[in-house]
Structures are given as structure tokens and as C-alpha cells.
Design a protein around this motif. Structure first.
Motif, PDB file in Angstrom:
ATOM      1  N   LYS A 210     -29.209 -91.888 -21.186  1.00  0.00           N
ATOM      2  CA  LYS A 210     -28.778 -90.621 -20.575  1.00  0.00           C
ATOM      3  C   LYS A 210     -27.933 -90.962 -19.367  1.00  0.00           C
ATOM      4  O   LYS A 210     -28.280 -91.870 -18.608  1.00  0.00           O
ATOM      5  CB  LYS A 210     -30.012 -89.847 -20.070  1.00  0.00           C
ATOM      6  N   TRP A 211     -26.834 -90.249 -19.181  1.00  0.00           N
ATOM      7  CA  TRP A 211     -26.024 -90.486 -17.980  1.00  0.00           C
ATOM      8  C   TRP A 211     -26.875 -90.224 -16.737  1.00  0.00           C
ATOM      9  O   TRP A 211     -27.675 -89.282 -16.716  1.00  0.00           O
ATOM     10  CB  TRP A 211     -24.820 -89.543 -17.907  1.00  0.00           C
ATOM     11  N   PRO A 214     -25.212 -86.248 -15.751  1.00  0.00           N
ATOM     12  CA  PRO A 214     -24.657 -85.727 -17.007  1.00  0.00           C
ATOM     13  C   PRO A 214     -23.419 -84.845 -16.800  1.00  0.00           C
ATOM     14  O   PRO A 214     -23.189 -84.344 -15.703  1.00  0.00           O
ATOM     15  CB  PRO A 214     -25.803 -84.902 -17.592  1.00  0.00           C
ATOM     16  N   ASN A 262     -29.213 -93.668 -16.899  1.00  0.00           N
ATOM     17  CA  ASN A 262     -30.413 -93.447 -16.110  1.00  0.00           C
ATOM     18  C   ASN A 262     -31.398 -94.613 -16.289  1.00  0.00           C
ATOM     19  O   ASN A 262     -32.578 -94.401 -16.498  1.00  0.00           O
ATOM     20  CB  ASN A 262     -31.053 -92.135 -16.592  1.00  0.00           C
TER      21      ASN A 262
HETATM   22  C1  LIG Z   1     -33.146 -89.834 -14.442  1.00  0.00           C
HETATM   23  O1  LIG Z   1     -34.294 -90.498 -13.955  1.00  0.00           O
HETATM   24  C2  LIG Z   1     -34.852 -89.902 -12.806  1.00  0.00           C
HETATM   25  C3  LIG Z   1     -36.014 -90.741 -12.356  1.00  0.00           C
HETATM   26  O2  LIG Z   1     -35.996 -91.935 -12.979  1.00  0.00           O
HETATM   27  C4  LIG Z   1     -35.294 -88.472 -13.118  1.00  0.00           C
HETATM   28  O3  LIG Z   1     -35.805 -87.871 -11.938  1.00  0.00           O
HETATM   29  C5  LIG Z   1     -34.122 -87.692 -13.633  1.00  0.00           C
HETATM   30  O4  LIG Z   1     -34.558 -86.398 -14.049  1.00  0.00           O
HETATM   31  C6  LIG Z   1     -33.481 -88.409 -14.808  1.00  0.00           C
HETATM   32  N1  LIG Z   1     -32.302 -87.673 -15.209  1.00  0.00           N
HETATM   33  C7  LIG Z   1     -32.034 -87.395 -16.471  1.00  0.00           C
HETATM   34  C8  LIG Z   1     -30.722 -86.703 -16.752  1.00  0.00           C
HETATM   35  O5  LIG Z   1     -32.807 -87.659 -17.355  1.00  0.00           O
END
Ligand SMILES: *[C@@H]1O[C@H](CO)[C@@H](O)[C@H](O)[C@H]1NC(C)=O
Ligand SMILES: *[C@@H]1O[C@H](CO)[C@@H](O)[C@H](O)[C@H]1NC(C)=O
Ligand SMILES: *[C@@H]1O[C@H](CO)[C@@H](O)[C@H](O)[C@H]1NC(C)=O
Ligand SMILES: *[C@@H]1O[C@H](CO)[C@@H](O)[C@H](O)[C@H]1NC(C)=O
Length: 410
Positions: A210-211, A214, A262
Motif C-alpha cells: 500500500k502506498w 495513497p 507502507n
Molecule cells: C500505514 O501504516 C500505518 C502504521 O504502520 C497506519 O497507521 C496507516 O493507516 C497505514 N496506511 C495505510 C494506507 O494502510
């Protein structure tokens, strides 16, 4: 001021070195654990191999006017596993074809390095990436137990018995296995199985990220992508205006966009003025330089949504890279089995890449830029003409996937 500017210029000049010039990374290499240094040597040679293979694939007549996408990591791993069973000239060609210098590395060093690489990707407890190997052995074929044991231990290989005389059934068994390991992305790796097959080695890699930031689907618009000077194709162009890491490499007139996932992986998108020049110049040191020097700044970026699939028979390019003996009568694969004349019949590779607003899935995706005019000056970077992509792990810079998007619609 002058001094600072000068040293940055020097540091940002990349010299691409050929094979045989190694950076272990530290001056005190001698005091390092040798397995650490052979790991970094194998990893650095894998990067070089990936880029050399890219150049061969991109230059191959069958690639003309086509996207190029493959997994260097998967190809290296399969060939390294094969080299466990190769001897003599067949082994030395595989070894040097993969970039390994036999006066610095032994097969055992290479096996241990792959074990460390696989342990690491398995150990992170993440479901984002899975990679490994498998070996399918004919019911009537006796492979050396030590060959199978090395594959199991160092290459995380799963072993299966099949009846290759049933060529359709055995092809189906292998295709089902690969389909499962790539979450349905690669569902027909083997077209038809040569009934004289006794063993089939597989390596697979699946990555879904996942970016970190996004794209907003509401900003995705119909746009155009310029395949070449005379051809435009429609694309769905994603857009975001964010603080993003970018770098403009003046030496090769290429703009680089860093889109982190991510996790510890990243996609690098390389937009050259001249694709041929970038393809000719690129080497692992560029990636190191870009990762080091890119700076976050506000950018208005446009990246196409796309889904592409590629398929290669690698026999010819591997031969061009010096790995000829394994395909012919002179093949020596006596490390796989004793007293039987074995040779490699085919090396096939398929890869897929799906890029959308949420992220990218690669098992091995473009637009008309509606430029929103704003009062602030925000530089625009629009991937609306052929570009290259690299998916890499940020710490090790291991190149998981690499390719060129010429036409996002095929
Ligand atoms: C990316 O990871 C963080 C914590 O690791 C989380 O809080 C966030 O929601 C994630 N974002 C996505 C787009 O999944
Ligand atoms: C292999 O390494 C040795 C020792 O560092 C070096 O002398 C030799 O040139 C290297 N060979 C190749 C083909 O790079
Ligand atoms: C990979 O990790 C899983 C769970 O942590 C474990 O069950 C499995 O045996 C590991 N695979 C290998 C080949 O080490
Ligand atoms: C980069 O582009 C500029 C301007 O188009 C050109 O003058 C220069 O020669 C190019 N550099 C290279 C290395 O091609």
C-alpha cells in the motif's frame, strides 16, 4: 558556499563500474564476519545481474515496442538454485553469468546468502511479500539427496513428486502451485511440458504494497499517454499534490519519483528525456545515489493506473550472457543426479504489475493531465510517456522487480 556546492556535485556523479569491482562497503572489511561480507557481495552482484538482464531483455528484438517487466530477484534465485547441481564449465558459466566471482565466493557462500535473504523476507512476519522456490521431481527419477537438502535448507524449496510422462497433468500441477503462491497472478507459467522432463525448478515472488500516501480516486481522470511521437493511448491518470521525494539526475536527464510503500519497500519511477540513454546508463550506483540525495518537496504528480503482464523464454538472453553450456549436450548437472545426462530445456519467466490508487501488486499499470492551475508554483511531474519502474527494498536495495512501461494499455 562554493565548497559545499562542489562536493555535492562530486558525490552525485555516478560512475558505473563493470564486473569485478566490488564495494563491500566498509574499510574494515577484514574484521567483518565473512558471511556478512559474502552476503553483501552476493546482493551487490544480484543488483548488477538484474540491470544487465534488463538491458538484454529491453534490447531483445521480441521486446521491441513492448513493456518490459520481470523480477531480477526471482531469476537470480532460480539460477542460483540450479547452480547447486551444476559442475564444471556449466557451473562456472552460471556462477559468472550471475556475476559471482569464484575467487571471492563459493557455492556455499551463495547458498547461505540466499538463505539469509529468504529468512529475512520470511522473518518479517509480513504478508506483503512471499518468495521461495519449489522443486518438482519425476516419480522415477532419483535426485541426489544432498542437492534436494541444500535446496530445502538454503532456498526454502518445497519438494513434490510428479509424473512428467503425464505432461498435461504435470504442467497443471506446477501451474496450480505457482497460481497459489502468486495469489492467482501467474496462472500459466508452463505452456506445455516436455515429456522427457525429470525435474522442474520454480522460484516465485509475490509483493503487495500500500502506498504510504495513497492517491485519491476522486482525482483520477481520463488522460493520454504518449507511446511515441505519433501514438497516444487513453489512460486513467492518478494525481496527487504532496510532499514527495524526488530527484533530477542531470547527468542522464532523468527525473526520479520515490513512492514509498507502507513498509520498507519503495517504487522508484524514472522519467527520462531519452529512454535509450537511461537504459544504457543505468547501474546500481544510480539507485544508491537517488535514494541518498532525493529531497522531499511539494510536487503535483501524475501516475497512470495500469495492469501489465509479461512472459519470457529466457534461453537466448541467458546464452548471450554466457550461460550456454547448461542448454546443450555439454551440460554438466551431475550435482543433481549421478550417471544421468541432464540439460536445461527452458528458462521461462512471467511477471505482472498492477498499480492503482491504493498501491501496487507485483508478482512479477498511466493519462490526460488535467493540470489544475494553482497560484503557487508547484512543479509538475507527469508520467505520460515511457518510463521505468524499480521496486526495491530500501535498506538492502535488493531489486525485486524492474521494468519499462511503454504502453500502459497492453
Ligand atoms: C500505514 O501504516 C500505518 C502504521 O504502520 C497506519 O497507521 C496507516 O493507516 C497505514 N496506511 C495505510 C494506507 O494502510
Ligand atoms: C575476481 O576477484 C579477484 C580477486 O579480487 C580479481 O583479481 C579478479 O579480477 C576478479 N575476477 C573477475 C572476473 O571480476
Ligand atoms: C516461514 O515462516 C513461517 C511462519 O513464521 C514458518 O512456519 C515457515 O516454516 C517458514 N518457512 C521457512 C522455509 O523457513
Ligand atoms: C540533457 O538535456 C539538455 C537540454 O535538453 C541537453 O543540453 C544535454 O545535452 C542533455 N544531457 C545529456 C547528457 O544528454
Amino acid at each position: 558556499m562554493m565548497h559545499a556546492a562542489l562536493s555535492i556535485w562530486i558525490l552525485s556523479a555516478v560512475i558505473c563500474m563493470g564486473r569485478g569491482h566490488h564495494h563491500i562497503g566498509h574499510d574494515d572489511a577484514a574484521s567483518q564476519d565473512t558471511s556478512e561480507s559474502s552476503l553483501s557481495l552476493v546482493m551487490s552482484e544480484n543488483k548488477q545481474f538484474g540491470i544487465s538482464l534488463y538491458k538484454k531483455l529491453a534490447a531483445h528484438p521480441s521486446s521491441e515496442g513492448k513493456n518490459v517487466f520481470f523480477s531480477p530477484s526471482s531469476v537470480s534465485m532460480a539460477l542460483a538454485a540450479l547452480s547447486v547441481g551444476a559442475r564444471g564449465e556449466t557451473h562456472s558459466q552460471l556462477f559468472s553469468g550471475l556475476g559471482y566471482n569464484s575467487s571471492l565466493l563459493t557455492q556455499a557462500d551463495v547458498d547461505q546468502a540466499f538463505q539469509a535473504i529468504l529468512d529475512r523476507s520470511n522473518g518479517t512476519m509480513n504478508e506483503d511479500i512471499s518468495e521461495g522456490t519449489a522443486v518438482f521431481v519425476d516419480n522415477h527419477f532419483k535426485a541426489r539427496p544432498e542437492f534436494l537438502e541444500t535446496l530445502r535448507q538454503s532456498y526454502h524449496a518445497e519438494g513434490f513428486n510428479v509424473d512428467f510422462a503425464q505432461s498435461q497433468d504435470s504442467a497443471n500441477t506446477i501451474n496450480k502451485y505457482v497460481e497459489g503462491k502468486t495469489n492467482g497472478k501467474i496462472d500459466k507459467l508452463v505452456e506445455s511440458m516436455d515429456p522427457s522432463t525429470v525435474m522442474y525448478l520454480i522460484s516465485y515472488i509475490y509483493y503487495k504494497g500500500k502506498w504510504a500516501t495513497p492517491f485519491d480516486p476522486k482525482l483520477t481522470r481520463d488522460d493520454e499517454f504518449a507511446v511515441d511521437e505519433n501514438t497516444k493511448v487513453p489512460v486513467q491518470m492518478m494525481n496527487m499534490e504532496e510532499m514527495l521525494d524526488t530527484y533530477h539526475d542531470q547527468a542522464i536527464n532523468t527525473s526520479v519519483l520515490h513512492l514509498p510503500f507502507n513498509n520498507s519497500y519503495s517504487m522508484l519511477l524514472l522519467l527520462p528525456d531519452d529512454m535509450a540513454m537511461l537504459e544504457n546508463a543505468i547501474c546500481p550506483a544510480h539507485i544508491t545515489k537517488w535514494m541518498k540525495w532525493m529531497k522531499p518537496r511539494m510536487h503535483d504528480v501524475y501516475v497512470p493506473k495500469f495492469s501489465i503482464k509479461s512472459s519470457y523464454l529466457l534461453n537466448d538472453v541467458l546464452k548471450e550472457m554466457g550461460m550456454t553450456a547448461m542448454f546443450g549436450d555439454s551440460a554438466d548437472l551431475s550435482g543433481i543426479a549421478d550417471g544421468q545426462k541432464l540439460a536445461v530445456s527452458e528458462v521461462v519467466h512471467q511477471a505482472t504489475l498492477d498499480v492503482d490508487e491504493g498501491g501496487a501488486t507485483a508478482a512479477a499499470a498511466t493519462g490526460i493531465g488535467i493540470t489544475l492551475l494553482s497560484l503557487r508554483f508547484v512543479p509538475v511531474m507527469k508520467f505520460n510517456r515511457p518510463f521505468m519502474v524499480v521496486i526495491t527494498e530500501r535498506n538492502s536495495e535488493n531489486i525485486l522487480f524492474m521494468g519499462k512501461i511503454i504502453n500502459p494499455n497492453i
